[in-house]
Scaffold this motif. Structure first.
Motif, PDB file in Angstrom:
ATOM      1  N   TYR A 136      41.935  41.652  39.430  1.00  0.00           N
ATOM      2  CA  TYR A 136      42.666  42.676  40.184  1.00  0.00           C
ATOM      3  C   TYR A 136      42.501  42.344  41.661  1.00  0.00           C
ATOM      4  CZ  TYR A 136      42.431  45.697  35.964  1.00  0.00           C
ATOM      5  OH  TYR A 136      42.531  46.235  34.704  1.00  0.00           O
ATOM      6  N   LYS A 137      43.599  42.021  42.324  1.00  0.00           N
ATOM      7  CA  LYS A 137      43.555  41.680  43.767  1.00  0.00           C
ATOM      8  C   LYS A 137      42.481  40.635  44.052  1.00  0.00           C
ATOM      9  CE  LYS A 137      45.227  45.878  46.073  1.00  0.00           C
ATOM     10  NZ  LYS A 137      46.098  46.389  45.121  1.00  0.00           N
ATOM     11  N   GLY A 138      42.378  39.643  43.209  1.00  0.00           N
ATOM     12  CA  GLY A 138      41.444  38.541  43.446  1.00  0.00           C
ATOM     13  C   GLY A 138      40.013  38.803  43.000  1.00  0.00           C
ATOM     14  N   ARG A 139      39.717  40.061  42.628  1.00  0.00           N
ATOM     15  CA  ARG A 139      38.369  40.358  42.121  1.00  0.00           C
ATOM     16  C   ARG A 139      38.408  40.406  40.596  1.00  0.00           C
ATOM     17  NH1 ARG A 139      34.816  42.369  45.769  1.00  0.00           N
ATOM     18  NH2 ARG A 139      33.785  43.737  44.274  1.00  0.00           N
ATOM     19  N   ILE A 140      37.333  40.034  39.953  1.00  0.00           N
ATOM     20  CA  ILE A 140      37.310  40.013  38.482  1.00  0.00           C
ATOM     21  C   ILE A 140      36.494  41.202  37.989  1.00  0.00           C
ATOM     22  CG2 ILE A 140      36.693  38.708  36.421  1.00  0.00           C
ATOM     23  CD1 ILE A 140      37.100  36.136  38.021  1.00  0.00           C
ATOM     24  N   PHE A 141      37.187  42.113  37.310  1.00  0.00           N
ATOM     25  CA  PHE A 141      36.561  43.359  36.845  1.00  0.00           C
ATOM     26  C   PHE A 141      35.361  43.065  35.945  1.00  0.00           C
ATOM     27  CE2 PHE A 141      36.458  46.760  33.529  1.00  0.00           C
ATOM     28  CZ  PHE A 141      36.032  47.804  34.337  1.00  0.00           C
ATOM     29  N   LYS A 142      34.196  43.556  36.357  1.00  0.00           N
ATOM     30  CA  LYS A 142      32.958  43.454  35.551  1.00  0.00           C
ATOM     31  C   LYS A 142      32.671  42.007  35.118  1.00  0.00           C
ATOM     32  CE  LYS A 142      31.312  47.533  35.593  1.00  0.00           C
ATOM     33  NZ  LYS A 142      29.893  47.734  35.950  1.00  0.00           N
ATOM     34  N   MET A 143      32.897  41.090  36.065  1.00  0.00           N
ATOM     35  CA  MET A 143      32.723  39.662  35.751  1.00  0.00           C
ATOM     36  C   MET A 143      31.316  39.365  35.221  1.00  0.00           C
ATOM     37  SD  MET A 143      33.268  36.435  38.295  1.00  0.00           S
ATOM     38  CE  MET A 143      32.061  37.001  39.481  1.00  0.00           C
ATOM     39  N   ASP A 144      30.302  39.933  35.872  1.00  0.00           N
ATOM     40  CA  ASP A 144      28.920  39.622  35.459  1.00  0.00           C
ATOM     41  C   ASP A 144      28.673  40.086  34.029  1.00  0.00           C
ATOM     42  OD1 ASP A 144      28.720  38.741  38.020  1.00  0.00           O
ATOM     43  OD2 ASP A 144      27.371  40.326  38.714  1.00  0.00           O
ATOM     44  N   SER A 145      29.180  41.268  33.680  1.00  0.00           N
ATOM     45  CA  SER A 145      28.984  41.788  32.317  1.00  0.00           C
ATOM     46  C   SER A 145      29.675  40.883  31.301  1.00  0.00           C
ATOM     47  CB  SER A 145      29.556  43.206  32.183  1.00  0.00           C
ATOM     48  OG  SER A 145      29.021  44.042  33.167  1.00  0.00           O
ATOM     49  N   HIS A 146      30.876  40.414  31.641  1.00  0.00           N
ATOM     50  CA  HIS A 146      31.600  39.509  30.732  1.00  0.00           C
ATOM     51  C   HIS A 146      30.832  38.200  30.553  1.00  0.00           C
ATOM     52  CE1 HIS A 146      35.420  41.466  29.745  1.00  0.00           C
ATOM     53  NE2 HIS A 146      35.374  42.015  30.942  1.00  0.00           N
ATOM     54  N   LEU A 147      30.290  37.689  31.670  1.00  0.00           N
ATOM     55  CA  LEU A 147      29.575  36.408  31.571  1.00  0.00           C
ATOM     56  C   LEU A 147      28.279  36.580  30.776  1.00  0.00           C
ATOM     57  CD1 LEU A 147      30.291  34.921  35.110  1.00  0.00           C
ATOM     58  CD2 LEU A 147      31.218  34.149  32.907  1.00  0.00           C
ATOM     59  N   ARG A 148      27.633  37.736  30.934  1.00  0.00           N
ATOM     60  CA  ARG A 148      26.425  38.001  30.128  1.00  0.00           C
ATOM     61  C   ARG A 148      26.790  38.064  28.650  1.00  0.00           C
ATOM     62  NH1 ARG A 148      24.669  41.327  34.177  1.00  0.00           N
ATOM     63  NH2 ARG A 148      25.611  43.155  33.216  1.00  0.00           N
ATOM     64  N   ARG A 149      27.906  38.744  28.330  1.00  0.00           N
ATOM     65  CA  ARG A 149      28.319  38.862  26.915  1.00  0.00           C
ATOM     66  C   ARG A 149      28.677  37.489  26.355  1.00  0.00           C
ATOM     67  NH1 ARG A 149      33.055  43.018  25.375  1.00  0.00           N
ATOM     68  NH2 ARG A 149      34.370  41.354  26.213  1.00  0.00           N
ATOM     69  N   MET A 150      29.319  36.668  27.188  1.00  0.00           N
ATOM     70  CA  MET A 150      29.662  35.304  26.757  1.00  0.00           C
ATOM     71  C   MET A 150      28.384  34.541  26.403  1.00  0.00           C
ATOM     72  SD  MET A 150      32.288  33.152  26.528  1.00  0.00           S
ATOM     73  CE  MET A 150      32.694  31.407  26.637  1.00  0.00           C
ATOM     74  N   GLU A 151      27.382  34.658  27.257  1.00  0.00           N
ATOM     75  CA  GLU A 151      26.111  33.963  26.996  1.00  0.00           C
ATOM     76  C   GLU A 151      25.455  34.488  25.731  1.00  0.00           C
ATOM     77  OE1 GLU A 151      24.473  32.405  31.319  1.00  0.00           O
ATOM     78  OE2 GLU A 151      23.514  34.144  30.401  1.00  0.00           O
ATOM     79  N   GLU A 152      25.531  35.799  25.535  1.00  0.00           N
ATOM     80  CA  GLU A 152      24.921  36.379  24.322  1.00  0.00           C
ATOM     81  C   GLU A 152      25.639  35.896  23.067  1.00  0.00           C
ATOM     82  OE1 GLU A 152      23.448  40.259  26.748  1.00  0.00           O
ATOM     83  OE2 GLU A 152      24.890  40.599  25.120  1.00  0.00           O
ATOM     84  N   SER A 153      26.992  35.879  23.123  1.00  0.00           N
ATOM     85  CA  SER A 153      27.765  35.384  21.967  1.00  0.00           C
ATOM     86  C   SER A 153      27.370  33.944  21.675  1.00  0.00           C
ATOM     87  CB  SER A 153      29.276  35.431  22.251  1.00  0.00           C
ATOM     88  OG  SER A 153      29.726  36.749  22.397  1.00  0.00           O
ATOM     89  N   ALA A 154      27.303  33.114  22.727  1.00  0.00           N
ATOM     90  CA  ALA A 154      26.984  31.690  22.555  1.00  0.00           C
ATOM     91  C   ALA A 154      25.590  31.522  21.954  1.00  0.00           C
ATOM     92  CB  ALA A 154      27.091  30.969  23.897  1.00  0.00           C
ATOM     93  N   GLU A 155      24.633  32.279  22.497  1.00  0.00           N
ATOM     94  CA  GLU A 155      23.256  32.189  21.988  1.00  0.00           C
ATOM     95  C   GLU A 155      23.184  32.543  20.514  1.00  0.00           C
ATOM     96  OE1 GLU A 155      20.222  34.595  24.088  1.00  0.00           O
ATOM     97  OE2 GLU A 155      20.792  33.328  25.803  1.00  0.00           O
TER      98      GLU A 155
END
Ligand code: PMP
Length: 306
Positions: free
Chosen positions: A54-73
């Motif tokens: 949204y306007k160049g910012r990524i909504f809750k980016m850190d939470s998404h990246l944490r979830r990605m890491e958890e899924s991968a793990e």
């Protein structure tokens, strides 16, 4: 990219320079290739995230990246990039595509290996990022509310494959989505094998009754939705609406004053009917409207990236 390629990739959108981030390089869509030996393709072995710019910012980016890491793990896939690397890569892709308002798909496949299930024959995951537009549901449904059905097919049990893992294998959801499409609606509510409400094929679900919000707990077997958590932690408290995570059955939805769905692509959308049964006044309810307005206000003020 030729105009023919552009229209093949996005028939609805005007041609614009489009780049795919593919393992560290920004490449043209035609050059973004995945091996036919990739276990992501052969077995749905991998994980992904859907994010929103949204306007160049990524909504809750850190939470998404944490979830990605958890899924991968949880599938024992070692991501070859740090969270900071992936954050930078997504921003670079948005800039390369000149898209500030967009949908972002971050995918990590198991990588190319031998034919056969063993994931450890794949030396290196394949990570790519696609930036595009998304309009999941027609605009007018955000006022009228959306009709949904209850899928006959239950959500895959946590003991088999925890829906909290955002894996590349979405067939359980896709088969329920086909039930929705067959019934000429856009989304289906999925029950777990105990007959409790879990979530929808691509959205989490909430009910409002007597001014209180209820939503199934993560133990019902659901994706731990980022938008769901934003409603629980930020939007509902800001409006003074109490939220309770509790086990729910279909009657809790049928008897609710309002039902709404949340998701990165859907944002917040009201449910007007479940099958033939109208919910509340049969349109987007007043508290859902207030939650949606609060969501929009916060996005316009600068989407939180934490
Ligand atoms: N449940 C499922 C099965 C999903 O795929 C999604 C994402 N589309 C959601 C819920 C919503 O999660 P989020 O708010 O993190 O997008």
């Amino acid at each position: 990219m030729t105009s023919a390629t552009a229209s093949a990739h996005a028939p609805h959108a005007p041609a614009r320079p489009r780049k795919i981030w593919m393992d560290g390089s920004l490449v043209d869509p035609a050059d973004a290739r995945v091996s036919v030996y990739d276990h992501g393709l052969l077995y749905g072995d991998g994980c992904f995230e859907g994010l929103r710019g949204y306007k160049g910012r990524i909504f809750k980016m850190d939470s998404h990246l944490r979830r990605m890491e958890e899924s991968a793990e949880r599938i024992r896939l070692k991501l070859p990039y740090s969270r900071a690397d992936l954050a930078r890569a997504m921003k670079d892709t948005m800039a390369a595509c000149a898209m500030d308002d967009c949908y972002i798909r971050l995918v990590a496949t198991r990588g190319a290996g031998t034919l056969g299930l063993n994931p450890f024959t794949c030396p290196r995951p394949c990570v790519f990022i696609v930036v595009d537009t998304i309009q999941l549901y027609p605009h007018e449904l955000y006022r009228s509310g959306m009709k949904v059905i209850v899928a006959k097919r239950p959500r895959i049990p946590m003991q088999c494959l925890d829906p909290a893992i955002k894996s590349l294998n979405y067939l359980n959801n896709i088969l329920a989505k086909i039930e929705a499409i067959d019934a000429k609606v856009l989304e289906a509510i999925m029950l777990n094998v105990d007959g409790e409400v879990s979530e929808c094929t691509g959205d989490n679900i909430f009910a409002i009754k007597g001014g209180r919000i209820h939503t199934p707990p993560t133990s019902a077997g659901i994706l731990h939705g980022i938008t769901r958590q934003f409603v629980i932690d930020a939007l509902a408290p800001a409006l003074g609406i109490p939220v309770e995570e509790r086990r729910m059955v279909l009657d809790d939805l049928y008897g609710a004053d309002e039902v709404f769905l949340t998701g990165t692509a859907a944002e917040i959308i009201g449910v007007s009917a479940i099958g033939e049964r109208a919910i509340g006044a049969g349109r987007m309810g007043p508290l859902t409207e207030r939650l949606e307005a609060e969501f929009r206000r916060r996005i316009l003020a600068g989407a939180p990236e934490d």
